[in-house]
Design an enzyme around this catalytic site. Structure first.
Site, PDB file in Angstrom:
ATOM      1  N   LYS A 100       1.465   3.723  -3.363  1.00 59.70           N
ATOM      2  CA  LYS A 100       0.851   5.288  -3.227  1.00 59.70           C
ATOM      3  C   LYS A 100       2.287   6.149  -3.720  1.00 59.70           C
ATOM      4  O   LYS A 100       2.218   7.287  -3.824  1.00 59.70           O
ATOM      5  CB  LYS A 100       0.365   5.521  -1.907  1.00 59.70           C
ATOM      6  CG  LYS A 100      -0.906   4.747  -1.659  1.00 59.70           C
ATOM      7  CD  LYS A 100      -2.157   5.462  -2.528  1.00 59.70           C
ATOM      8  CE  LYS A 100      -3.374   4.954  -2.245  1.00 59.70           C
ATOM      9  NZ  LYS A 100      -4.538   5.346  -3.059  1.00 59.70           N
TER      10      LYS A 100
ATOM     11  N   TYR B 151       0.762  -1.140  -0.070  1.00 58.07           N
ATOM     12  CA  TYR B 151      -0.008   0.034  -0.113  1.00 58.07           C
ATOM     13  C   TYR B 151       0.984   1.128   0.089  1.00 58.07           C
ATOM     14  O   TYR B 151       0.771   2.222  -0.983  1.00 58.07           O
ATOM     15  CB  TYR B 151      -0.986  -0.063   1.201  1.00 58.07           C
ATOM     16  CG  TYR B 151      -1.967   1.076   1.032  1.00 58.07           C
ATOM     17  CD1 TYR B 151      -3.077   0.938   0.482  1.00 58.07           C
ATOM     18  CD2 TYR B 151      -1.853   2.269   1.948  1.00 58.07           C
ATOM     19  CE1 TYR B 151      -4.022   1.845   0.466  1.00 58.07           C
ATOM     20  CE2 TYR B 151      -2.807   3.071   1.904  1.00 58.07           C
ATOM     21  CZ  TYR B 151      -3.767   3.018   1.190  1.00 58.07           C
ATOM     22  OH  TYR B 151      -4.923   4.008   1.043  1.00 58.07           O
TER      23      TYR B 151
HETATM   24  N1  LIG Z   1     -10.388   3.949   2.915  1.00 56.95           N
HETATM   25  C1  LIG Z   1      -9.522   4.759   3.743  1.00 56.95           C
HETATM   26  O1  LIG Z   1      -9.690   4.706   4.866  1.00 56.95           O
HETATM   27  C2  LIG Z   1      -8.372   5.485   2.852  1.00 56.95           C
HETATM   28  C3  LIG Z   1      -7.438   6.174   3.751  1.00 56.95           C
HETATM   29  C4  LIG Z   1      -6.420   7.036   3.051  1.00 56.95           C
HETATM   30  C5  LIG Z   1      -6.576   7.116   1.679  1.00 56.95           C
HETATM   31  N2  LIG Z   1      -7.598   6.437   1.070  1.00 56.95           N
HETATM   32  C6  LIG Z   1      -7.406   6.691  -0.684  1.00 56.95           C
HETATM   33  O2  LIG Z   1      -8.430   7.568  -0.809  1.00 56.95           O
HETATM   34  C7  LIG Z   1      -8.820   7.469  -2.275  1.00 56.95           C
HETATM   35  C8  LIG Z   1     -10.200   7.456  -2.196  1.00 56.95           C
HETATM   36  O3  LIG Z   1     -10.958   6.626  -1.347  1.00 56.95           O
HETATM   37  P1  LIG Z   1     -12.574   6.291  -1.417  1.00 56.95           P
HETATM   38  O4  LIG Z   1     -12.657   5.383   0.003  1.00 56.95           O
HETATM   39  O5  LIG Z   1     -12.903   7.510  -1.639  1.00 56.95           O
HETATM   40  O6  LIG Z   1     -12.438   5.261  -2.568  1.00 56.95           O
HETATM   41  P2  LIG Z   1     -13.523   4.276  -3.172  1.00 56.95           P
HETATM   42  O7  LIG Z   1     -14.961   4.688  -2.451  1.00 56.95           O
HETATM   43  O8  LIG Z   1     -13.268   2.969  -3.078  1.00 56.95           O
HETATM   44  O9  LIG Z   1     -13.847   4.717  -4.675  1.00 56.95           O
HETATM   45  C9  LIG Z   1     -12.989   4.557  -5.581  1.00 56.95           C
HETATM   46  C10 LIG Z   1     -13.351   4.969  -6.991  1.00 56.95           C
HETATM   47  O10 LIG Z   1     -12.324   4.485  -7.746  1.00 56.95           O
HETATM   48  C11 LIG Z   1     -13.214   3.709  -8.898  1.00 56.95           C
HETATM   49  N3  LIG Z   1     -12.321   2.512  -9.338  1.00 56.95           N
HETATM   50  C12 LIG Z   1     -12.141   1.725  -8.409  1.00 56.95           C
HETATM   51  N4  LIG Z   1     -11.602   0.469  -9.056  1.00 56.95           N
HETATM   52  C13 LIG Z   1     -11.486   0.756 -10.329  1.00 56.95           C
HETATM   53  C14 LIG Z   1     -11.197   0.052 -11.886  1.00 56.95           C
HETATM   54  N5  LIG Z   1     -10.921  -1.227 -11.790  1.00 56.95           N
HETATM   55  N6  LIG Z   1     -11.291   0.878 -12.652  1.00 56.95           N
HETATM   56  C15 LIG Z   1     -12.002   2.218 -12.696  1.00 56.95           C
HETATM   57  N7  LIG Z   1     -12.331   2.598 -11.763  1.00 56.95           N
HETATM   58  C16 LIG Z   1     -12.186   2.160 -10.624  1.00 56.95           C
HETATM   59  C17 LIG Z   1     -14.382   3.550  -8.253  1.00 56.95           C
HETATM   60  O11 LIG Z   1     -15.267   3.371  -9.299  1.00 56.95           O
HETATM   61  P3  LIG Z   1     -16.371   2.404  -9.304  1.00 56.95           P
HETATM   62  O12 LIG Z   1     -17.609   2.997  -8.448  1.00 56.95           O
HETATM   63  O13 LIG Z   1     -16.958   2.072 -10.677  1.00 56.95           O
HETATM   64  O14 LIG Z   1     -16.151   0.949  -8.385  1.00 56.95           O
HETATM   65  C18 LIG Z   1     -14.670   4.695  -7.381  1.00 56.95           C
HETATM   66  O15 LIG Z   1     -15.224   5.568  -8.332  1.00 56.95           O
HETATM   67  C19 LIG Z   1      -8.415   6.263  -2.734  1.00 56.95           C
HETATM   68  O16 LIG Z   1      -7.099   6.261  -3.618  1.00 56.95           O
HETATM   69  C20 LIG Z   1      -7.665   5.491  -1.421  1.00 56.95           C
HETATM   70  O17 LIG Z   1      -6.806   4.363  -1.447  1.00 56.95           O
HETATM   71  C21 LIG Z   1      -8.377   5.660   1.478  1.00 56.95           C
END
Ligand SMILES: NC(=O)c1ccc[n+]([C@@H]2O[C@H](COP(=O)([O-])OP(=O)(O)OC[C@H]3O[C@@H](n4cnc5c(N)ncnc54)[C@H](OP(=O)(O)O)[C@@H]3O)[C@@H](O)[C@H]2O)c1
Length: 220
Positions: free
Chosen positions: A130, A126
């Site tokens: 990133k 991870y």
């Molecule tokens: N979760 C945490 O606690 C956390 C913490 C720190 C940073 N982050 C980072 O913050 C960012 C946003 O997180 P989030 O939780 O808002 O993300 P999320 O809800 O998982 O949404 C991810 C987005 O990426 C798209 N996506 C995923 N797989 C794809 C693929 N194969 N092809 C095209 N599009 C794809 C999804 O589209 P679909 O709707 O079509 O699937 C969705 O629009 C991410 O980079 C994550 O790693 C997360």
């Protein structure tokens, strides 16, 4: 009045960005870029256009990005959903390709959601993925690049993510006692990104925004 794009607009952070952009008058055209179209909760607003793209052939969709001066990138997946290779493809390669094409088509300010603890030299998937993503985009030399490094993202997800539930159970007291230390709600990430996009443009190079500063920017 600027034209912006949002990649990953169907995810938790991306949806929050869209909902907040809906209430902003300073953006005249908002291009929503994803692998599928969805029913937007904001209803019909002619400023918003959904564009379906194939992220494996993103160069064929350059026109979708053209004319956008600011980009919001909230793309990402998890290893449990996509596997190791799939995770790298989405969280590094798709994000880097979006940035590259955005720059080629005139984007002056690229904003990307990364994560706390990124490290391109880490042996862990991870932080390494990133970190590599951040380095590749930084090397592109955007006039303005803003990299957000949130801690744990607070949101009400439709899907169940066991890992996130575990973190939430163990860390809840910490998140409650020190709200700006290790977590941030997606609405605040979205607000910080939008407040930043609304500032008068200056070629500032790269800014890295850690979790506590995301909280500050959201309220500025
Ligand atoms: N979760 C945490 O606690 C956390 C913490 C720190 C940073 N982050 C980072 O913050 C960012 C946003 O997180 P989030 O939780 O808002 O993300 P999320 O809800 O998982 O949404 C991810 C987005 O990426 C798209 N996506 C995923 N797989 C794809 C693929 N194969 N092809 C095209 N599009 C794809 C999804 O589209 P679909 O709707 O079509 O699937 C969705 O629009 C991410 O980079 C994550 O790693 C997360």
């Amino acid at each position: 009045m600027s034209t912006v794009f949002v990649v990953g607009y169907t995810g938790a952070t991306g949806k929050a960005v869209v909902n907040k952009l809906f209430h902003e008058e300073s953006f005249k055209r908002i291009v929503l870029i994803g692998r599928r179209k969805v029913t937007l909760t904001i209803g019909d607003d002619p400023r918003f256009e959904q564009k379906e793209v194939d992220f494996d052939k993103l160069d064929d969709f350059k026109d979708v990005f053209r004319g956008c001066d600011t980009g919001f990138c909230c793309l990402g997946t998890t290893r449990s959903v996509a596997g190791k290779e799939g995770f790298i493809r989405v969280d590094r390669d798709y994000v880097v390709n979006c940035a590259r094409i955005a720059k080629e088509t005139g984007c002056r300010h690229f904003q990307v959601v990364s994560s706390t603890g990124t490290n391109k030299n880490s042996c862990l998937l991870y932080p390494k993925t990133k970190g590599e993503m951040e380095e590749r985009i930084t090397d592109m030399g955007f006039q303005r690049l803003t990299i957000y490094r949130p801690g744990f993202l607070l949101t009400d997800r439709e899907e169940t993510r066991i890992g996130e539930k575990l973190v939430m159970c163990c860390m809840f007291p910490v998140f409650k006692l020190c709200p700006t230390a290790g977590s941030v709600h997606v609405d605040l990430v979205a607000q910080a990104m939008i407040n930043n996009a609304k500032r008068p443009f200056k070629p500032e190079g790269t800014s890295i925004i850690p979790n506590a500063l995301i909280h500050e920017w959201a309220h500025s």
